[in-house]
Design an enzyme around this catalytic site. Sequence first.
Site, mmCIF file in Angstrom:
data_model
loop_
_atom_site.group_PDB
_atom_site.id
_atom_site.type_symbol
_atom_site.label_atom_id
_atom_site.label_comp_id
_atom_site.label_asym_id
_atom_site.label_seq_id
_atom_site.Cartn_x
_atom_site.Cartn_y
_atom_site.Cartn_z
ATOM 1 N N CYS A 360 0.821 -1.210 0.000
ATOM 2 C CA CYS A 360 0.000 0.000 0.000
ATOM 3 C C CYS A 360 0.859 1.266 0.000
ATOM 4 O O CYS A 360 1.707 1.446 0.871
ATOM 5 C CB CYS A 360 -0.901 -0.030 1.239
ATOM 6 S SG CYS A 360 -1.632 1.554 1.653
ATOM 7 N N TRP A 393 -7.688 -7.074 5.674
ATOM 8 C CA TRP A 393 -6.255 -7.331 5.812
ATOM 9 C C TRP A 393 -6.041 -8.398 6.875
ATOM 10 O O TRP A 393 -6.577 -8.320 7.966
ATOM 11 C CB TRP A 393 -5.513 -6.042 6.208
ATOM 12 C CG TRP A 393 -5.570 -4.984 5.159
ATOM 13 C CD1 TRP A 393 -6.420 -3.925 5.121
ATOM 14 C CD2 TRP A 393 -4.756 -4.880 3.999
ATOM 15 N NE1 TRP A 393 -6.188 -3.166 4.008
ATOM 16 C CE2 TRP A 393 -5.164 -3.723 3.302
ATOM 17 C CE3 TRP A 393 -3.704 -5.640 3.474
ATOM 18 C CZ2 TRP A 393 -4.566 -3.315 2.106
ATOM 19 C CZ3 TRP A 393 -3.106 -5.243 2.285
ATOM 20 C CH2 TRP A 393 -3.537 -4.091 1.621
ATOM 21 N N TYR A 491 -5.334 6.370 -8.973
ATOM 22 C CA TYR A 491 -6.524 5.592 -8.647
ATOM 23 C C TYR A 491 -7.739 6.104 -9.426
ATOM 24 O O TYR A 491 -8.587 5.317 -9.863
ATOM 25 C CB TYR A 491 -6.809 5.658 -7.141
ATOM 26 C CG TYR A 491 -5.839 4.828 -6.339
ATOM 27 C CD1 TYR A 491 -6.073 3.482 -6.118
ATOM 28 C CD2 TYR A 491 -4.679 5.382 -5.813
ATOM 29 C CE1 TYR A 491 -5.190 2.705 -5.395
ATOM 30 C CE2 TYR A 491 -3.783 4.622 -5.098
ATOM 31 C CZ TYR A 491 -4.040 3.282 -4.883
ATOM 32 O OH TYR A 491 -3.160 2.521 -4.179
#
Length: 646
Positions: A360, A393, A491
């Site tokens: 990330c 996660w 994004y």
Amino acid sequence: MDKLALRLLLSERRASITPESQGLTRPTRQGRRARGLSQAQIDQILHRAPDTYGRLESGRYPNPPVDLLQDVARLFRMNEQEWIALWRYALGQDPPRPLDFRSGEELPGVWRDILGGVSHPAYVNDRSWNVLAHNAPFEALFPHGRVPANAMRWMAVEQEARTVLADWETAWAPVVLPQLRVALAADPSDKTLCAIEQDVLADPVAAPLYASASAYSHLDGDERPLRHPALGHGWVTMSAAQPLAAPGSRLIILVFRPGTRRRRGRPPVLRAPAEDEGGGPSPDLGGRGPGPDVVGGAGHPARGGYPERTFPPRGRTGAVRDSAEFTRSASRFTDRITADGGDGWPVEAGRYRLVVSRACPWASRSLVVRRLLGLEEALSLAVADPVQDERSWRFTLDPDDRDPVLGIRFLSEAYRARDEEYEGGVSVPAVVDVPSGRVVSNDYQRITLDLSTEWRSLHREGAPDLYPEALRDEIDERMEGIYQDVNNGVYKAGFAKRQEAYDAAYARLFARLDQVSEHLAGQRYLVGDTITEADVRLFTTLVRFDAVYHGHFKCNRNKLTEDRVLWAYARDLFQTPGFGDTVDFDHIKRHYYVVHEDINPTRVVPRGPDLRGWRAPHHREELGGRPFGDGTPPPPPPPAEVVQPL
């Protein structure tokens, strides 16, 4: 930042304050006919540098400091609603505390009439739990019809309460006593609460329960056993709200249900229907928008959660909202860990755990800053698997698929430890309080700045100043443009659902990269002659560009390696201790190509690009600059955090 609304709010309030009321004279220069204080006079009154207030009112001051907002609000005699509006317009979030620390001690009298119209037991208490107003059904809960002056004192120590509140020791005390403890931690000077605490400590039954009290959040819909003087045994469901005019006060409504059996399950979550549903209850999407990375970054949202459907099962394209343009959701948990513990979370070595994914980019910022500042021992690290499942996660890189410090298998467990009803996205980075297991913050924009400014006492010797006060305006301005068009821009291009949305994001991305490239052609770093937070934030996007964004997100005008300046700049940072040694290209590629099934349905991970060029000479040192300023490079990473070298 809502610049128009901010300007309207501040200019209107400024016009209401006359210079004479502040011991000043009204400017007489020709042409000035505006009422109230001038912008320059406000700088003078607040002892600020010239144009400080002007930049705030015009919206040219990104991320203005809290003390400036407080000073302006108090000068303008803002009420609590205006204080909230100021924060929302200037910072995009609600203030952590009221403007007036005594807020909540008084309540408009109309609330007495409002309570009279409520059929269920209801009351309003102030910030110290003094009962300000109540209705008749609430009065009927007490055996002799006498409402106590202070609800907390009655619940915590009065013998009558232990009769009315059934199963007091097991059902009520674990809920009530932690609230007292949290309230005292927020305001240790509250004389009423201090006196109640002394009574609790003197009570042989309550004292040991108070000593072991852990943090507790009052959850709407909680159901507790209660003996009603007239209706007998039953269950009371509690809900709380805050009157807007008196932050700190609380409206409590109690719904009593006679019977001996507890209700199974919790009431359904109320949610507005989606625009295309035409009414009716909104479906449970199993979680909403990333906070930045709930899967790839607000960190990252979990499992394809861009940005609304955070946990879609395999085969669904829940990662992208149905509208044409990608919109990143705001971080949900924004408490700050500070030197003074103002939000209830003081800086303390070993108390907190930083949860990241090396995939990330938003979480990678905190990895780099933590390394540069030497906080490895003070702030422990949990690394999540780069590939999530529908539960978010996960810690499948650790033995027994469980984080060895927090003892949890999924980061979502820490989110729900903080808020049992939480249904939003689960994002990294996240900072978790180890003793309580609760997430403190997933505010990726703020976490790194606080590591630089609030954790100074724990920095290593020789740590660089990544957010120097003298350069903050320029750093903030650089970071804002890079965030909108580059960090988030990739994004917007990658998750665009329509051509025009993609085209717009693509154009802004490369226009900004061209601008940055031109700027960096003549200087080594973005701001000043040392590495700053701005460089960290640009690096985490650039390092992923050719491996992911160029192909996967269709940001393909050119590769990073084809821009001579940016490629050399990125290599310079990559080869600087604290940057490249946090990067794991395997995690990066597996995350994006496997998780984003709507973009890559085959989930095939490409073999390229060739990464050996990251170690090639960059020659950026010829531009001068001192990477760490007057500081020194960080030592090698701890053995447990070493990433496989290229």
